[in-house]
Write an enzyme that holds these catalytic residues in place. Structure first.
Site, short mmCIF file in Angstrom:
data_model
loop_
_atom_site.label_atom_id
_atom_site.label_comp_id
_atom_site.label_asym_id
_atom_site.label_seq_id
_atom_site.Cartn_x
_atom_site.Cartn_y
_atom_site.Cartn_z
CG HIS A 250 4.59 53.36 39.69
ND1 HIS A 250 3.40 53.35 40.00
CD2 HIS A 250 5.48 53.62 40.84
CE1 HIS A 250 3.81 54.62 41.40
NE2 HIS A 250 4.75 54.52 41.59
CB CYS B 265 0.92 53.02 35.63
SG CYS B 265 2.70 53.17 36.87
CB CYS C 276 -1.11 55.35 40.16
SG CYS C 276 0.68 54.85 39.54
CD GLU D 67 1.96 49.57 36.47
OE1 GLU D 67 2.36 49.84 37.60
OE2 GLU D 67 0.45 50.35 37.21
#
Length: 482
Positions: A55, A88, A85, A57
Protein backbone atom coordinates in the site's frame (compact mmCIF):
# COMPACT_ATOMS: atom_id res chain seq x y z
CA UNK A 1 -1.21 28.46 7.40
CA UNK A 2 -1.33 24.80 8.48
CA UNK A 3 -4.34 24.21 6.23
CA UNK A 4 -2.50 25.66 3.23
CA UNK A 5 0.53 23.47 3.92
CA UNK A 6 -1.65 20.38 4.34
CA UNK A 7 -3.29 21.06 0.97
CA UNK A 8 0.13 21.58 -0.63
CA UNK A 9 1.49 18.25 0.60
CA UNK A 10 -1.74 16.45 -0.22
CA UNK A 11 -1.47 17.61 -3.85
CA UNK A 12 1.92 15.89 -4.00
CA UNK A 13 0.29 12.73 -2.63
CA UNK A 14 -2.40 13.08 -5.31
CA UNK A 15 0.31 13.15 -7.97
CA UNK A 16 1.51 9.79 -6.64
CA UNK A 17 -2.04 8.48 -6.72
CA UNK A 18 -2.43 9.54 -10.36
CA UNK A 19 0.79 7.69 -11.19
CA UNK A 20 -0.64 4.58 -9.51
CA UNK A 21 -3.78 4.86 -11.64
CA UNK A 22 -1.71 5.10 -14.82
CA UNK A 23 0.00 1.85 -13.78
CA UNK A 24 -3.36 0.14 -13.33
CA UNK A 25 -3.29 0.21 -9.53
CA UNK A 26 -5.98 1.60 -7.25
CA UNK A 27 -5.06 5.31 -7.13
CA UNK A 28 -3.74 5.93 -3.62
CA UNK A 29 -0.62 8.00 -3.02
CA UNK A 30 1.36 9.06 0.04
CA UNK A 31 4.22 11.36 0.98
CA UNK A 32 6.25 11.67 4.19
CA UNK A 33 7.28 15.20 5.22
CA UNK A 34 10.18 15.93 7.59
CA UNK A 35 11.43 19.39 8.52
CA UNK A 36 9.38 21.00 5.77
CA UNK A 37 10.63 18.67 3.01
CA UNK A 38 9.30 15.54 1.31
CA UNK A 39 11.70 12.75 2.23
CA UNK A 40 9.74 9.80 0.81
CA UNK A 41 6.83 8.95 -1.48
CA UNK A 42 4.70 5.90 -2.07
CA UNK A 43 1.96 4.75 -4.41
CA UNK A 44 -0.20 1.64 -4.42
CA UNK A 45 1.57 -1.31 -6.09
CA UNK A 46 0.07 -4.65 -4.92
CA UNK A 47 -0.54 -5.80 -8.50
CA UNK A 48 2.86 -4.82 -9.83
CA UNK A 49 4.76 -6.39 -6.94
CA UNK A 50 2.40 -9.30 -6.25
CA UNK A 51 2.52 -7.98 -2.70
CA UNK A 52 -0.62 -7.52 -0.56
CA UNK A 53 1.29 -5.19 1.77
CA UNK A 54 2.38 -2.79 -1.00
CA UNK A 55 0.00 0.00 0.00
CA UNK A 56 1.07 3.58 -0.55
CA UNK A 57 1.56 4.25 3.17
CA UNK A 58 3.73 1.15 3.71
CA UNK A 59 6.00 1.97 0.77
CA UNK A 60 6.34 5.59 1.89
CA UNK A 61 7.19 4.50 5.46
CA UNK A 62 9.86 2.08 4.23
CA UNK A 63 11.48 4.74 2.07
CA UNK A 64 11.39 7.33 4.87
CA UNK A 65 12.93 4.92 7.40
CA UNK A 66 15.74 4.15 4.97
CA UNK A 67 16.30 7.86 4.31
CA UNK A 68 16.53 8.69 8.03
CA UNK A 69 18.22 5.47 9.10
CA UNK A 70 15.60 4.90 11.76
CA UNK A 71 12.32 2.98 11.70
CA UNK A 72 10.88 5.46 14.18
CA UNK A 73 9.64 8.52 12.31
CA UNK A 74 8.93 10.66 15.35
CA UNK A 75 9.34 14.04 13.65
CA UNK A 76 7.44 13.24 10.44
CA UNK A 77 3.95 13.71 9.02
CA UNK A 78 2.42 11.31 6.51
CA UNK A 79 -0.09 12.54 3.91
CA UNK A 80 -2.20 9.91 2.11
CA UNK A 81 -5.08 10.37 -0.30
CA UNK A 82 -7.28 7.66 1.26
CA UNK A 83 -8.06 6.81 4.87
CA UNK A 84 -5.60 4.12 6.01
CA UNK A 85 -6.70 0.53 6.45
CA UNK A 86 -6.00 -1.50 9.61
CA UNK A 87 -2.67 -2.79 8.26
CA UNK A 88 -1.38 0.67 7.40
CA UNK A 89 -2.75 2.23 10.59
CA UNK A 90 -0.85 -0.34 12.62
CA UNK A 91 2.35 0.42 10.72
CA UNK A 92 1.89 4.15 11.24
CA UNK A 93 1.51 3.62 14.97
CA UNK A 94 4.58 1.38 15.12
CA UNK A 95 6.57 4.07 13.29
CA UNK A 96 5.59 6.54 16.03
CA UNK A 97 4.39 9.17 13.58
CA UNK A 98 3.02 12.14 15.51
CA UNK A 99 0.58 13.14 12.75
CA UNK A 100 -1.28 11.53 9.84
CA UNK A 101 -3.37 13.46 7.32
CA UNK A 102 -5.67 11.73 4.84
CA UNK A 103 -7.96 12.85 2.06
CA UNK A 104 -11.04 10.76 1.26
CA UNK A 105 -12.71 8.50 3.85
CA UNK A 106 -12.86 4.74 3.18
CA UNK A 107 -16.28 3.49 4.36
CA UNK A 108 -15.47 -0.21 3.79
CA UNK A 109 -12.01 -0.65 5.33
CA UNK A 110 -11.05 2.67 6.89
CA UNK A 111 -9.36 2.25 10.29
CA UNK A 112 -9.09 5.93 11.20
CA UNK A 113 -12.75 6.42 12.08
CA UNK A 114 -14.91 5.02 9.29
CA UNK A 115 -15.07 1.32 10.22
CA UNK A 116 -12.98 1.50 13.37
CA UNK A 117 -10.47 3.93 14.86
CA UNK A 118 -7.20 2.27 15.83
CA UNK A 119 -5.65 5.65 16.53
CA UNK A 120 -8.18 6.35 19.31
CA UNK A 121 -7.54 3.21 21.36
CA UNK A 122 -6.40 4.35 24.81
CA UNK A 123 -4.75 0.97 25.49
CA UNK A 124 -1.98 1.65 22.94
CA UNK A 125 1.28 3.18 24.16
CA UNK A 126 1.54 5.66 21.30
CA UNK A 127 -1.10 8.07 20.04
CA UNK A 128 -1.04 9.71 16.64
CA UNK A 129 -2.97 12.83 15.75
CA UNK A 130 -5.19 12.14 12.73
CA UNK A 131 -6.85 14.67 10.44
CA UNK A 132 -9.08 13.64 7.57
CA UNK A 133 -10.89 15.41 4.76
CA UNK A 134 -7.97 17.36 3.25
CA UNK A 135 -8.75 17.74 -0.49
CA UNK A 136 -11.30 14.95 0.08
CA UNK A 137 -13.31 15.78 -3.06
CA UNK A 138 -10.24 15.68 -5.31
CA UNK A 139 -9.05 12.41 -3.76
CA UNK A 140 -12.50 10.82 -3.96
CA UNK A 141 -13.01 12.00 -7.54
CA UNK A 142 -9.81 10.30 -8.64
CA UNK A 143 -10.90 7.01 -7.04
CA UNK A 144 -14.41 7.21 -8.49
CA UNK A 145 -13.06 7.94 -11.97
CA UNK A 146 -10.64 5.01 -11.75
CA UNK A 147 -13.30 2.49 -10.73
CA UNK A 148 -15.77 3.84 -13.30
CA UNK A 149 -13.21 3.38 -16.07
CA UNK A 150 -12.36 -0.10 -14.81
CA UNK A 151 -16.03 -1.12 -14.85
CA UNK A 152 -16.33 0.19 -18.39
CA UNK A 153 -13.28 -1.82 -19.43
CA UNK A 154 -14.66 -4.95 -17.78
CA UNK A 155 -17.98 -4.48 -19.57
CA UNK A 156 -16.18 -4.01 -22.88
CA UNK A 157 -14.11 -7.14 -22.27
CA UNK A 158 -17.22 -9.11 -21.31
CA UNK A 159 -18.99 -7.92 -24.45
CA UNK A 160 -15.99 -8.97 -26.54
CA UNK A 161 -16.10 -12.45 -24.97
CA UNK A 162 -19.88 -12.70 -25.22
CA UNK A 163 -21.10 -10.43 -28.07
CA UNK A 164 -24.79 -9.57 -27.92
CA UNK A 165 -26.95 -11.06 -30.65
CA UNK A 166 -29.04 -8.68 -32.75
CA UNK A 167 -32.26 -10.44 -31.74
CA UNK A 168 -31.62 -10.20 -27.98
CA UNK A 169 -31.30 -7.62 -25.23
CA UNK A 170 -28.93 -7.49 -22.28
CA UNK A 171 -29.96 -5.73 -19.07
CA UNK A 172 -27.45 -2.97 -18.20
CA UNK A 173 -25.10 -4.02 -15.41
CA UNK A 174 -25.85 -0.82 -13.51
CA UNK A 175 -29.28 -2.21 -12.63
CA UNK A 176 -27.60 -5.02 -10.67
CA UNK A 177 -25.25 -2.78 -8.66
CA UNK A 178 -25.40 -3.07 -4.87
CA UNK A 179 -28.37 -5.43 -4.67
CA UNK A 180 -29.23 -6.14 -1.02
CA UNK A 181 -28.07 -9.57 0.10
CA UNK A 182 -26.57 -10.54 -3.28
CA UNK A 183 -22.76 -10.07 -3.13
CA UNK A 184 -21.73 -12.93 -5.41
CA UNK A 185 -19.65 -12.60 -8.57
CA UNK A 186 -21.32 -13.32 -11.92
CA UNK A 187 -20.25 -16.14 -14.25
CA UNK A 188 -21.19 -16.41 -17.91
CA UNK A 189 -21.25 -18.95 -20.71
CA UNK A 190 -22.31 -18.40 -24.33
CA UNK A 191 -20.68 -21.22 -26.33
CA UNK A 192 -23.11 -24.05 -25.58
CA UNK A 193 -24.63 -25.37 -28.83
CA UNK A 194 -28.22 -24.66 -27.81
CA UNK A 195 -27.39 -21.10 -26.69
CA UNK A 196 -26.17 -20.17 -30.17
CA UNK A 197 -24.34 -17.16 -28.77
CA UNK A 198 -26.84 -16.10 -26.11
CA UNK A 199 -25.15 -15.37 -22.78
CA UNK A 200 -26.28 -17.41 -19.77
CA UNK A 201 -25.51 -16.04 -16.31
CA UNK A 202 -25.01 -18.20 -13.23
CA UNK A 203 -23.70 -18.06 -9.69
CA UNK A 204 -20.98 -20.54 -8.73
CA UNK A 205 -19.95 -20.39 -5.09
CA UNK A 206 -18.12 -22.79 -2.79
CA UNK A 207 -15.30 -25.31 -3.30
CA UNK A 208 -15.20 -27.23 -6.58
CA UNK A 209 -14.48 -30.47 -4.71
CA UNK A 210 -17.31 -30.02 -2.21
CA UNK A 211 -19.06 -33.18 -1.02
CA UNK A 212 -22.37 -31.85 -2.30
CA UNK A 213 -23.60 -29.34 -4.89
CA UNK A 214 -26.92 -27.50 -4.75
CA UNK A 215 -28.28 -26.71 -8.22
CA UNK A 216 -30.91 -23.97 -7.79
CA UNK A 217 -33.43 -23.28 -10.57
CA UNK A 218 -35.71 -20.28 -10.15
CA UNK A 219 -39.25 -19.96 -11.40
CA UNK A 220 -41.36 -17.23 -13.01
CA UNK A 221 -41.07 -14.23 -12.56
CA UNK A 222 -37.97 -14.32 -10.33
CA UNK A 223 -34.29 -15.11 -10.94
CA UNK A 224 -31.28 -16.37 -8.97
CA UNK A 225 -31.81 -13.54 -6.47
CA UNK A 226 -34.58 -15.74 -5.03
CA UNK A 227 -32.02 -18.07 -3.38
CA UNK A 228 -29.92 -15.39 -1.64
CA UNK A 229 -30.99 -16.44 1.86
CA UNK A 230 -30.34 -20.15 1.26
CA UNK A 231 -26.89 -19.78 -0.31
CA UNK A 232 -25.07 -18.70 2.87
CA UNK A 233 -26.44 -21.71 4.78
CA UNK A 234 -25.22 -24.18 2.18
CA UNK A 235 -21.87 -22.44 1.80
CA UNK A 236 -21.39 -22.53 5.57
CA UNK A 237 -21.91 -26.30 5.38
CA UNK A 238 -18.92 -26.55 3.01
CA UNK A 239 -21.05 -27.17 -0.08
CA UNK A 240 -20.97 -25.75 -3.59
CA UNK A 241 -23.96 -23.77 -4.89
CA UNK A 242 -24.88 -23.07 -8.52
CA UNK A 243 -27.81 -20.87 -9.50
CA UNK A 244 -28.34 -20.03 -13.18
CA UNK A 245 -30.66 -17.39 -14.56
CA UNK A 246 -32.83 -18.95 -17.24
CA UNK A 247 -32.45 -17.24 -20.60
CA UNK A 248 -34.80 -14.27 -20.53
CA UNK A 249 -34.37 -13.74 -16.78
CA UNK A 250 -31.92 -12.10 -14.39
CA UNK A 251 -28.53 -11.29 -15.88
CA UNK A 252 -28.94 -13.71 -18.78
CA UNK A 253 -29.62 -12.44 -22.31
CA UNK A 254 -33.24 -11.82 -23.26
CA UNK A 255 -34.45 -12.76 -26.75
CA UNK A 256 -36.81 -10.11 -28.06
CA UNK A 257 -39.39 -12.64 -29.28
CA UNK A 258 -41.43 -15.12 -27.28
CA UNK A 259 -40.94 -18.04 -29.68
CA UNK A 260 -37.53 -19.20 -28.34
CA UNK A 261 -38.93 -19.78 -24.86
CA UNK A 262 -40.03 -23.37 -25.38
CA UNK A 263 -39.72 -25.60 -22.30
CA UNK A 264 -37.77 -28.25 -24.22
CA UNK A 265 -35.24 -25.61 -25.35
CA UNK A 266 -34.72 -24.30 -21.81
CA UNK A 267 -34.19 -27.88 -20.67
CA UNK A 268 -31.66 -28.52 -23.41
CA UNK A 269 -29.70 -25.43 -22.36
CA UNK A 270 -29.65 -26.65 -18.76
CA UNK A 271 -28.56 -30.16 -19.77
CA UNK A 272 -25.65 -28.86 -21.88
CA UNK A 273 -24.60 -26.48 -19.11
CA UNK A 274 -24.72 -29.31 -16.57
CA UNK A 275 -22.53 -31.50 -18.80
CA UNK A 276 -20.06 -28.64 -19.26
CA UNK A 277 -19.64 -28.26 -15.50
CA UNK A 278 -19.38 -32.06 -15.04
CA UNK A 279 -21.07 -31.99 -11.64
CA UNK A 280 -21.46 -34.85 -9.19
CA UNK A 281 -23.48 -35.41 -5.99
CA UNK A 282 -26.04 -32.79 -7.01
CA UNK A 283 -29.17 -31.89 -5.09
CA UNK A 284 -31.63 -30.31 -7.53
CA UNK A 285 -33.47 -27.34 -5.99
CA UNK A 286 -36.40 -26.30 -8.16
CA UNK A 287 -38.92 -23.54 -7.56
CA UNK A 288 -42.07 -23.18 -9.65
CA UNK A 289 -41.33 -23.36 -13.37
CA UNK A 290 -37.65 -23.92 -12.64
CA UNK A 291 -38.53 -27.07 -10.73
CA UNK A 292 -40.64 -28.43 -13.57
CA UNK A 293 -37.89 -27.75 -16.11
CA UNK A 294 -35.33 -29.29 -13.78
CA UNK A 295 -37.26 -32.53 -13.37
CA UNK A 296 -36.00 -33.55 -16.82
CA UNK A 297 -32.32 -33.29 -15.80
CA UNK A 298 -31.90 -36.39 -13.55
CA UNK A 299 -33.55 -38.77 -16.08
CA UNK A 300 -31.05 -37.60 -18.72
CA UNK A 301 -28.02 -37.74 -16.39
CA UNK A 302 -29.00 -39.87 -13.36
CA UNK A 303 -25.41 -40.47 -12.22
CA UNK A 304 -25.04 -36.82 -11.25
CA UNK A 305 -27.99 -36.46 -8.86
CA UNK A 306 -28.52 -37.57 -5.28
CA UNK A 307 -31.46 -35.43 -4.18
CA UNK A 308 -34.45 -33.28 -5.12
CA UNK A 309 -35.72 -30.30 -3.13
CA UNK A 310 -38.97 -29.25 -4.83
CA UNK A 311 -40.37 -25.87 -3.81
CA UNK A 312 -43.90 -25.13 -5.03
CA UNK A 313 -43.38 -27.19 -8.15
CA UNK A 314 -44.56 -30.34 -9.89
CA UNK A 315 -45.95 -31.42 -13.25
CA UNK A 316 -48.49 -29.21 -15.04
CA UNK A 317 -51.91 -30.69 -15.62
CA UNK A 318 -51.18 -31.32 -19.27
CA UNK A 319 -48.33 -33.59 -18.22
CA UNK A 320 -49.93 -35.37 -15.30
CA UNK A 321 -53.16 -36.18 -13.47
CA UNK A 322 -53.94 -32.74 -12.05
CA UNK A 323 -57.39 -31.45 -12.85
CA UNK A 324 -57.65 -28.04 -14.43
CA UNK A 325 -58.75 -25.38 -12.00
CA UNK A 326 -61.46 -22.81 -12.71
CA UNK A 327 -60.14 -19.48 -13.90
CA UNK A 328 -61.84 -17.52 -11.15
CA UNK A 329 -59.45 -16.50 -8.41
CA UNK A 330 -56.25 -17.33 -10.25
CA UNK A 331 -53.42 -14.87 -9.71
CA UNK A 332 -52.97 -12.47 -12.58
CA UNK A 333 -49.89 -13.57 -14.58
CA UNK A 334 -46.79 -11.40 -14.70
CA UNK A 335 -46.10 -10.27 -18.27
CA UNK A 336 -44.83 -6.67 -18.08
CA UNK A 337 -42.72 -4.45 -15.83
CA UNK A 338 -45.98 -3.00 -14.50
CA UNK A 339 -47.17 -6.50 -13.60
CA UNK A 340 -43.82 -7.15 -11.95
CA UNK A 341 -44.09 -3.93 -9.96
CA UNK A 342 -47.55 -4.99 -8.81
CA UNK A 343 -46.22 -8.46 -7.93
CA UNK A 344 -43.32 -6.96 -5.94
CA UNK A 345 -45.72 -4.61 -4.17
CA UNK A 346 -47.84 -7.61 -3.19
CA UNK A 347 -44.75 -9.31 -1.80
CA UNK A 348 -43.96 -6.20 0.21
CA UNK A 349 -47.52 -6.05 1.53
CA UNK A 350 -47.98 -9.73 2.40
CA UNK A 351 -44.41 -10.96 2.60
CA UNK A 352 -44.94 -14.14 0.53
CA UNK A 353 -41.41 -14.48 -0.81
CA UNK A 354 -38.61 -13.61 1.61
CA UNK A 355 -39.62 -10.95 4.05
CA UNK A 356 -37.45 -9.79 6.91
CA UNK A 357 -38.69 -11.56 10.06
CA UNK A 358 -41.21 -9.41 11.83
CA UNK A 359 -41.44 -7.00 8.91
CA UNK A 360 -44.25 -6.40 6.44
CA UNK A 361 -42.58 -8.11 3.49
CA UNK A 362 -39.86 -7.27 1.01
CA UNK A 363 -37.79 -4.21 1.71
CA UNK A 364 -37.91 -1.62 -1.06
CA UNK A 365 -34.42 -2.56 -2.24
CA UNK A 366 -35.39 -6.23 -2.45
CA UNK A 367 -38.54 -5.43 -4.42
CA UNK A 368 -36.47 -3.34 -6.83
CA UNK A 369 -34.00 -6.22 -7.16
CA UNK A 370 -36.69 -8.52 -8.52
CA UNK A 371 -37.58 -5.85 -11.06
CA UNK A 372 -33.97 -5.07 -12.01
CA UNK A 373 -33.71 -7.46 -15.00
CA UNK A 374 -36.67 -5.87 -16.83
CA UNK A 375 -36.16 -2.15 -17.56
CA UNK A 376 -39.04 -1.98 -20.07
CA UNK A 377 -41.50 -4.29 -21.89
CA UNK A 378 -38.95 -5.13 -24.57
CA UNK A 379 -37.07 -7.25 -22.03
CA UNK A 380 -40.17 -9.22 -21.00
CA UNK A 381 -40.61 -11.84 -23.74
CA UNK A 382 -39.82 -14.68 -21.32
CA UNK A 383 -42.33 -13.33 -18.80
CA UNK A 384 -45.02 -13.27 -21.49
CA UNK A 385 -44.12 -16.71 -22.83
CA UNK A 386 -44.21 -18.52 -19.49
CA UNK A 387 -47.29 -16.59 -18.38
CA UNK A 388 -49.07 -18.14 -21.37
CA UNK A 389 -48.67 -21.58 -19.79
CA UNK A 390 -51.15 -22.36 -17.03
CA UNK A 391 -49.71 -25.11 -14.81
CA UNK A 392 -53.16 -25.85 -13.42
CA UNK A 393 -54.60 -26.55 -16.86
CA UNK A 394 -53.26 -27.85 -20.16
CA UNK A 395 -49.91 -26.79 -21.58
CA UNK A 396 -50.55 -24.23 -24.27
CA UNK A 397 -47.07 -23.39 -25.54
CA UNK A 398 -45.66 -25.18 -28.58
CA UNK A 399 -47.09 -28.67 -29.04
CA UNK A 400 -50.61 -29.70 -28.09
CA UNK A 401 -51.17 -30.87 -24.53
CA UNK A 402 -51.34 -34.53 -25.60
CA UNK A 403 -48.03 -34.38 -27.45
CA UNK A 404 -46.41 -32.58 -24.54
CA UNK A 405 -47.72 -35.20 -22.14
CA UNK A 406 -46.14 -37.88 -24.34
CA UNK A 407 -42.80 -36.07 -24.09
CA UNK A 408 -43.14 -35.95 -20.33
CA UNK A 409 -44.01 -39.62 -19.94
CA UNK A 410 -40.38 -40.93 -19.89
CA UNK A 411 -39.52 -38.28 -17.32
CA UNK A 412 -42.42 -39.29 -15.07
CA UNK A 413 -41.58 -42.98 -15.53
CA UNK A 414 -38.03 -42.34 -14.33
CA UNK A 415 -39.20 -40.59 -11.18
CA UNK A 416 -41.82 -43.27 -10.43
CA UNK A 417 -39.61 -46.32 -10.93
CA UNK A 418 -35.90 -45.51 -11.35
CA UNK A 419 -35.14 -42.60 -9.02
CA UNK A 420 -32.65 -43.69 -6.34
CA UNK A 421 -32.10 -40.42 -4.48
CA UNK A 422 -33.90 -38.65 -1.67
CA UNK A 423 -36.57 -36.02 -2.25
CA UNK A 424 -38.23 -33.35 -0.17
CA UNK A 425 -41.35 -31.54 -1.41
CA UNK A 426 -42.47 -28.22 0.07
CA UNK A 427 -45.65 -26.26 -0.69
CA UNK A 428 -46.57 -22.90 0.73
CA UNK A 429 -48.14 -19.59 -0.09
CA UNK A 430 -49.94 -18.63 -3.27
CA UNK A 431 -47.34 -19.31 -5.95
CA UNK A 432 -49.09 -18.40 -9.24
CA UNK A 433 -50.12 -21.69 -10.83
CA UNK A 434 -48.18 -23.93 -8.44
CA UNK A 435 -50.59 -24.52 -5.58
CA UNK A 436 -50.49 -27.32 -3.03
CA UNK A 437 -52.58 -29.62 -5.24
CA UNK A 438 -50.00 -29.48 -8.04
CA UNK A 439 -47.17 -30.07 -5.56
CA UNK A 440 -49.00 -33.01 -3.95
CA UNK A 441 -49.62 -34.58 -7.35
CA UNK A 442 -45.97 -34.15 -8.29
CA UNK A 443 -44.72 -35.77 -5.11
CA UNK A 444 -47.06 -38.73 -5.54
CA UNK A 445 -45.27 -39.58 -8.79
CA UNK A 446 -41.82 -39.76 -7.20
CA UNK A 447 -40.42 -43.00 -5.86
CA UNK A 448 -39.79 -42.87 -2.13
CA UNK A 449 -41.01 -39.30 -1.67
CA UNK A 450 -42.21 -38.48 1.86
CA UNK A 451 -45.44 -36.53 2.41
CA UNK A 452 -45.39 -32.98 1.15
CA UNK A 453 -44.32 -30.44 3.74
CA UNK A 454 -47.08 -27.81 3.60
CA UNK A 455 -46.10 -24.50 5.11
CA UNK A 456 -48.71 -22.65 7.19
CA UNK A 457 -50.53 -19.69 5.65
CA UNK A 458 -48.47 -16.54 5.49
CA UNK A 459 -45.11 -15.55 4.05
CA UNK A 460 -43.60 -18.23 1.83
CA UNK A 461 -39.83 -17.96 1.85
CA UNK A 462 -39.12 -15.56 4.68
CA UNK A 463 -35.49 -14.90 5.50
CA UNK A 464 -35.78 -16.99 8.64
CA UNK A 465 -37.90 -19.60 6.87
CA UNK A 466 -35.53 -19.87 3.92
CA UNK A 467 -32.53 -20.37 6.18
CA UNK A 468 -34.40 -22.87 8.35
CA UNK A 469 -35.45 -24.83 5.27
CA UNK A 470 -31.90 -24.72 3.90
CA UNK A 471 -30.54 -26.00 7.22
CA UNK A 472 -33.17 -28.77 7.26
CA UNK A 473 -32.13 -29.74 3.74
CA UNK A 474 -28.46 -29.92 4.76
CA UNK A 475 -29.29 -32.65 7.29
CA UNK A 476 -32.00 -34.33 5.22
CA UNK A 477 -29.74 -34.90 2.20
CA UNK A 478 -26.59 -35.68 4.18
CA UNK A 479 -27.06 -39.49 3.94
CA UNK A 480 -27.26 -39.23 0.16
CA UNK A 481 -23.77 -37.67 0.02
CA UNK A 482 -21.89 -40.01 2.36
Amino acid sequence: MTADLDAHWMRLALAEAQAAAQAGEVPVGAVVVHAGQVIATGRNAPLQGHDPTAHAEILALRAAAQRLGNYRLEDCTLYVTLEPCAMCSGALLHARLPRVVFGAPEPKTGAAGSVLDLFALPQLNHHTQVQGGVLAEDCGRLLSSFFRQRRQQQRAQALARHPLRDDALRTPEARFADLPGYPWAPHYVSDLPSLDGLRLHYLDEGPRDAPRTWLCLHGHPSWSYLFRHMLPVWLAAGDRVLAPDLIGFGRSDKPKKEAPHRPDWHRQVLQEWLERLDLERVVLVGEGWGGWLGLALPPAQPQRFVGLLALNTGWPAGAGPVAARPSAGRPRPVRTPQDLARWAAQQAASGPVDAVPGGPGLASGEAAAYMAPFPDPGYCAALRALAAIDPGAALALGDAAEARAAQERPVRDFWRTAWQGRSLWVAGGAEPGWDAAVVQAGAQQVRGAPPVQVLPPGPRWTRAGSRALAAQAVEYFRPACT
